[in-house]
Design a protein around this motif. Structure first.
Motif, mmCIF file in Angstrom:
data_model
loop_
_atom_site.group_PDB
_atom_site.id
_atom_site.type_symbol
_atom_site.label_atom_id
_atom_site.label_comp_id
_atom_site.label_asym_id
_atom_site.label_seq_id
_atom_site.Cartn_x
_atom_site.Cartn_y
_atom_site.Cartn_z
ATOM 1 N N TYR A 181 83.554 -34.670 -40.610
ATOM 2 C CA TYR A 181 83.322 -35.662 -41.669
ATOM 3 C C TYR A 181 82.181 -35.234 -42.591
ATOM 4 O O TYR A 181 82.203 -35.500 -43.783
ATOM 5 N N ARG A 182 81.189 -34.560 -42.023
ATOM 6 C CA ARG A 182 80.091 -34.074 -42.873
ATOM 7 C C ARG A 182 80.577 -33.022 -43.871
ATOM 8 O O ARG A 182 80.053 -32.911 -44.957
ATOM 9 N N ASN A 183 81.579 -32.238 -43.430
ATOM 10 C CA ASN A 183 82.088 -31.162 -44.292
ATOM 11 C C ASN A 183 83.254 -31.611 -45.163
ATOM 12 O O ASN A 183 84.108 -30.805 -45.506
ATOM 13 N N GLY A 184 83.318 -32.886 -45.472
ATOM 14 C CA GLY A 184 84.393 -33.358 -46.334
ATOM 15 C C GLY A 184 85.757 -33.187 -45.696
ATOM 16 O O GLY A 184 86.708 -32.745 -46.342
ATOM 17 N N GLU A 185 85.863 -33.539 -44.428
ATOM 18 C CA GLU A 185 87.116 -33.444 -43.671
ATOM 19 C C GLU A 185 87.665 -32.026 -43.671
ATOM 20 O O GLU A 185 88.841 -31.783 -43.951
ATOM 21 N N GLU A 186 86.813 -31.094 -43.338
ATOM 22 C CA GLU A 186 87.248 -29.706 -43.133
ATOM 23 C C GLU A 186 86.963 -29.338 -41.685
ATOM 24 O O GLU A 186 85.825 -29.387 -41.229
ATOM 25 N N MET A 187 88.037 -29.017 -40.974
ATOM 26 C CA MET A 187 87.937 -28.769 -39.534
ATOM 27 C C MET A 187 87.649 -27.303 -39.244
ATOM 28 O O MET A 187 87.173 -26.958 -38.173
ATOM 29 N N GLY A 188 87.955 -26.433 -40.199
ATOM 30 C CA GLY A 188 87.930 -24.997 -39.881
ATOM 31 C C GLY A 188 89.273 -24.630 -39.289
ATOM 32 O O GLY A 188 89.940 -25.474 -38.684
ATOM 33 N N SER A 189 89.688 -23.385 -39.460
ATOM 34 C CA SER A 189 91.068 -23.036 -39.114
ATOM 35 C C SER A 189 91.319 -22.984 -37.609
ATOM 36 O O SER A 189 92.441 -23.088 -37.170
ATOM 37 N N TYR A 190 90.263 -22.802 -36.838
ATOM 38 C CA TYR A 190 90.496 -22.806 -35.380
ATOM 39 C C TYR A 190 89.270 -23.245 -34.606
ATOM 40 O O TYR A 190 88.143 -23.259 -35.142
ATOM 41 N N LEU A 191 89.522 -23.600 -33.355
ATOM 42 C CA LEU A 191 88.469 -23.924 -32.398
ATOM 43 C C LEU A 191 89.027 -23.471 -31.052
ATOM 44 O O LEU A 191 90.054 -23.971 -30.608
ATOM 45 N N ASN A 192 88.373 -22.463 -30.459
ATOM 46 C CA ASN A 192 88.911 -21.897 -29.217
ATOM 47 C C ASN A 192 87.965 -22.090 -28.046
ATOM 48 O O ASN A 192 86.775 -21.779 -28.148
ATOM 49 N N PHE A 193 88.526 -22.553 -26.956
ATOM 50 C CA PHE A 193 87.790 -22.601 -25.691
ATOM 51 C C PHE A 193 88.199 -21.374 -24.881
ATOM 52 O O PHE A 193 89.397 -21.118 -24.715
ATOM 53 N N ILE A 194 87.200 -20.675 -24.372
ATOM 54 C CA ILE A 194 87.483 -19.545 -23.484
ATOM 55 C C ILE A 194 86.849 -19.869 -22.138
ATOM 56 O O ILE A 194 85.657 -20.142 -22.052
#
Lengths: 253, 481, 254
Positions: A211-224
């Protein structure tokens, strides 16, 4: 470059699809839930308040969380090395590279490496360190093959999750997902400030950033969480299928 | 759509029980997965586990009750993140969408991460027909693709194969030497597929969850193939059932806790990958295009039936298969379509047509173990009963499969049991009739009577008692009270 | 202890006990009376309708359900020597008659009164030691409906542990279905028999000479299989064990 066409003409239009869903639900018009879903009704201030609580909690018991992370990570088959010395951290990586007899390592650009003389230490051992950050797109293929030829992939972590023993990586300049995935050995360098307690913490903090980034999630989020593994043949565990067979964590702090 | 063989259930389940390799494999599943699941739950405590299940169920109930709302939200967010959303009413439309994307972009090689929906659509066959080389990359899926078979388990697709069979398969198809070393087999798959990952134009994945709030697709894997499929090729297509959506990013924690523990007893899988749109300009890697194909293919029929809606809460963990004593005897293929086991016995009949799969809802002793292990507390036995009811009593010809004989027998039984005097009389007659067929209190096993012989093939059957309890009560017991 | 005279406890004996195993019904009566229960037996009772219900004949099952509900409308307690039939009366009737203007409420009332036999002894009468003697080496099979619909797990074991002379051995995979499943056993005999064979193997692995359960239907199935295989294991309903006394139990030291 193939011309990108609009393929929405196939399938059925969204409105037709959704109205069929509505009819199946026994309705003719779209209805937002009343009351609205509790989480989606939270505003930025609420999320910020919760994030502050998380950070306070982490500050109060950072030692405990670090211990828990180390314990959980070991259970998930990470080789864990804890140190407060940058020198020892670099020493661990160099020794690992030497023991693996690698001639080339791949490393992402992340803040944790800014104060670690890692590349020079590896070079002193005759190990070339490929870094990802390249300004030109034409260099991307070269970097990609560099990663593929590396015997060791070195990354930092955006979060380290004590609950699950996971390292979380987010997209950023200088970070390719392939570094943690393609070389047969992966090493993640984690700082105390990367630690969070739980999955809940990660998702709350990411939601706040979203929400701080204007509803930009980034293209990925990976858990390793440990090495690549499978039990697809006779339920026997094998590590290192498509990803690394050996994984290391250096906990710095 | 994938071939439907649900009509062959009785013959196929009989054949499966004779399969020695399958029996050996199934014994391992029953023990292995379920014990690991119990250990993983005990680690967090049963109280916490129950709270998580309740919470997850609440989220699913809410989302499915407002599915249109959340699909709209998902559509907006995926689009905003630079992705494209496509809607498919049925398998044909879904296949056409993927084919069109592949053809218009000159796709030659596609790598696939595990997706049950793509099995449902028979997507590989469609893509191969237009000249795309498709490679399954999950080890289990790769094995069954080479063997030209279908998955027999939701999370362990090649579970029915022994290592000897896998070795022979690799030898025959890939020209590698025979081995009994499973690590070597995994290495062969890794090497063969590594070049495909890096040369593929298209990566296809399923989705374990879709987050409406952020437009994200979440996949959960152990091998790392999912991460490669979604990051290395220039196009990523996520293809999944419309029921996979959840409202908020924060809802993910509960499902990430429940799914791996229920599936394999893991606290978390090695990889959880969340994808939101295509690669951004500043990213170092990732696909240039992201497409999300949302598939109905009969799911709206589950949605429309209040008694069956909760089948859509399923997160495909496979725990109900691992605990089911029927699945444990016959394996997955006997069920005749993509989704096996207790949850499959509900989903398959609804998706392929109830009459087409009329044996599946009966393929359960209604023991309830599936409901007990389900992380979303899905009441599978009740839904099986509901489908049985539709098969027996539905006024609709497309559902009702009961024969006149069955209906007459059911009505006759009801009449008899509604008339105690007639029941006593029938009992007296039966006692006379059973005499020549019985000795030492058992029905003679050589007697061939309808239904009775189905029992006596492997079990002795007691004869009716000389005096029924009600007679004894009237004769002796009542006066004592 | 003796229940007050105005408490009406009724026996729902179940078809299988009535027609095939009446001695189990007699044992139930004897045990309950020994503990002061004033028992009646509504003589117009027949089948609870579960075979119809499980086969999908919901409407027909309702017809039989209404009879049962009416037959026991005056009872304060309904004791059922079967987890499965008890579940039909207590759990499934509520679903069958949910929303029924007449029988919905009646089904709810019945549900509150129904107890499986061992559950009744422990929960209502407060008995864990039934004062029984039954010299045997035994193992206990819990029926699925008793476990998962009635949620009766510990009661039978509490009672059996107190039986003099009874050595109770744990049954491996105790909570796995034996494969009976009513109509399932004749609809898919091959699968049912496969499940039964696993159950028998587990029973034999305990070395017990007696298999005890709260459900005669499971015992007819498992016992029928063991009898056919020539296995020297007898099957007994829990009421038959709890009825055992030193003088009738055969062994004993007095």
């Amino acid at each position: 470059m193939v011309e990108i066409q609009n393929v929405n003409s196939l399938g059925i239009p969204k409105d037709a699809f959704l109205s069929h869903v509505r009819r199946s639900l026994g309705r003719t018009e779209g209805l937002a839930p009343t009351p609205p879903y509790h989480r989606l009704a939270e505003n930025l201030a609420v999320l910020e308040g919760q994030a502050t609580e998380i950070r306070q909690r982490l500050e109060e018991k950072s030692g405990e969380v670090l211990d828990r992370f180390a314990d959980t990570a070991r259970l998930r088959s990470w080789n864990v090395f804890r140190t407060t010395s940058a020198e020892d951290a670099v020493g661990y990586v160099v020794e690992l590279a030497r023991n693996l007899s690698v001639t080339q390592a791949a490393r992402s650009e992340q803040p944790v490496f800014a104060r670690l003389p890692l590349d020079s230490a590896l070079q002193a051992e005759g190990i070339e360190c490929v870094t990802v950050a390249q300004d030109e797109a034409s260099a991307r293929d070269r970097v990609r093959s560099g990663i593929i030829e590396s015997g060791l992939g070195i990354t930092g972590a955006d979060y380290a999750v004590a609950e699950t023993g996971s390292v979380v990586v987010l997209p950023r300049k200088g970070l390719s997902r392939l570094v943690s995935l393609v070389p047969p050995v992966h090493l993640a360098m984690v700082r105390t400030e990367d630690l969070v307690e739980s999955l809940d913490d990660v998702f709350l903090l990411r939601r706040l950033e979203y929400y701080r980034n204007g509803e930009e999630m980034g293209s990925y989020l990976n858990f390793i969480t440990g090495p690549s593994r499978t039990a697809d043949i006779e339920m026997k565990l094998v590590v290192g299928v498509h990803g690394p067979k050996e994984v290391h964590l250096v906990l710095l702090g | 759509m994938a071939d439907v063989k649900t009509r062959d259930f009785i013959a196929a389940s009989g054949a499966a029980m004779e399969d020695v390799n399958l029996r050996r494999a199934l014994r391992q599943v029953g023990g292995g997965f379920n014990e690991a699941r119990l250990d993983a739950i005990e680690e967090v405590s049963w109280e916490a586990w129950e709270e998580w299940r309740e919470e997850a169920r609440r989220i699913k109930i809410h989302t499915l009750d407002h599915l249109d709302h959340y699909l709209e939200m998902l559509y907006e967010q995926v689009t905003k993140a630079g992705g494209q959303v496509h809607f498919a009413r049925d398998a044909e439309q879904a296949n056409a969408i993927v084919s069109e994307i592949a053809q218009s972009r000159g796709v030659k090689i596609a790598t696939k991460s595990k997706s049950m929906v793509s099995e449902e659509l028979d997507l590989n066959r469609t893509l191969e027909a237009i000249g795309v080389d498709v490679y399954e990359t999950d080890l289990g899926e790769y094995i069954i693709q080479l063997a030209e078979e279908t998955p027999s388990h939701l999370v362990a697709p090649a579970l029915h194969k022994t290592k000897e069979q896998v070795s022979e398969l690799f030898h025959e198809k890939l020209g590698v030497p025979l081995t009994d070393d499973i690590e070597e087999m995994a290495r062969v798959a890794r090497e063969t597929l590594r070049s495909k990952f890096l040369s593929a134009d298209l990566g296809i994945s399923g989705a374990n969850f879709l987050v409406a709030e952020t437009g994200s697709l979440v996949i959960i894997t152990n091998e790392g193939n999912g991460r490669l499929c979604t990051s290395a090729p220039r196009i990523h297509i996520g293809i999944t059932g419309m029921e996979k959506v959840i409202p908020s990013l924060q809802d993910l924690s509960i499902f990430l806790r429940l799914l791996p523990r229920s599936a394999t007893g893991q606290r978390l899988t090695s990889y959880v990958s969340m994808v939101t749109g295509p690669r951004r300009s500043e990213d170092e890697d990732g696909p240039e295009e992201f497409h999300l194909v949302l598939v109905d293919n009969g799911r709206s029929r589950l949605l429309a039936d209040p008694d069956l809606r909760e089948a859509l809460y399923c997160i495909r963990c496979g725990a109900c298969l691992n605990i089911c004593p029927v699945y444990g005897k016959i394996g997955g293929h006997a069920y005749g379509w993509v989704y096996p086991g207790p949850i499959g016995a509900i989903v398959s009949p609804t998706l392929v047509g109830l009459k087409e799969a009329k044996d599946l809802p009966h393929a359960s002793s209604l023991c309830g173990a599936c409901r007990e292990v389900c992380p979303i507390k899905i009441n599978i036995p009740r839904m099986l009963l509901h489908l049985r009811h539709r098969l027996a009593e539905s006024p609709s010809d497309t559902e009702n499969s009961s024969t006149l004989t069955e209906r007459q027998a059911a009505r006759g039984y009801t009449w008899l049991m509604s008339n105690p005097a007639a029941l006593s009389a029938a009992g007296s007659v039966a006692k006379l009739v059973q005499k020549p067929f019985s000795s030492e209190g058992k029905i003679d096993k050589r007697v061939s009577l309808p239904l009775v012989s189905r029992w006596t093939a492997a079990r002795d059957m007691p004869t009716l008692a000389g005096r029924s309890f009600r007679q004894i009560w009237a004769d002796e017991l009542e006066s004592e009270s | 202890m003796t229940q007050p005279a105005e408490v009406h406890t009724s026996l729902f004996v179940t078809c299988i006990v009535d027609q095939l195993y009446p001695q189990v019904g007699v044992s139930v009566v004897n045990v309950l009376r020994r503990h002061g229960v004033k028992l009646d037996f509504p003589s117009d009772q027949t089948c609870c309708g579960q075979p119809l219900f499980n086969s999908g004949y919901t409407q027909l099952a309702r017809q039989l359900g209404k009879r049962v509900i009416d037959s026991f409308s005056l009872s304060d307690y309904v004791v059922v020597p079967s987890g499965s039939c008890a579940a039909m009366l207590k759990v499934f009737y509520r679903e069958l008659f949910s929303g029924d203007p007449d029988y919905g409420e009646k089904a709810e009332q019945l549900a509150g009164k129904v107890f499986e036999f061992s559950e009744f002894l422990v929960k209502v009468l407060g008995i864990e030691d039934a004062g029984a003697c039954f010299p045997a080496t035994a193992t206990y099979h819990s029926s699925c409906h008793l476990l998962r619909e009635m949620e009766v797990r510990q009661e039978p074991l509490l009672l059996l542990e107190k039986v003099e002379g009874l050595e109770l051995r744990p049954l491996p995979q105790a909570e796995t279905c034996c494969g009976f499943g009513g109509t399932f056993s004749v609809k898919y005999p091959h699968i049912s028999e496969g499940m039964m064979e696993d159950k028998i193997a587990n029973v034999l692995a305990t070395g017990a000479d007696t298999l005890i359960s709260c459900d005669m239907s499971c015992l007819m199935h498992i016992g029928g299989g063991m009898s056919r295989q020539g296995q020297p294991v007898r099957v007994r309903h829990i009421a038959e064990i709890l009825e055992g006394q030193e003088e009738t139990g055969g062994a004993g030291n007095g």
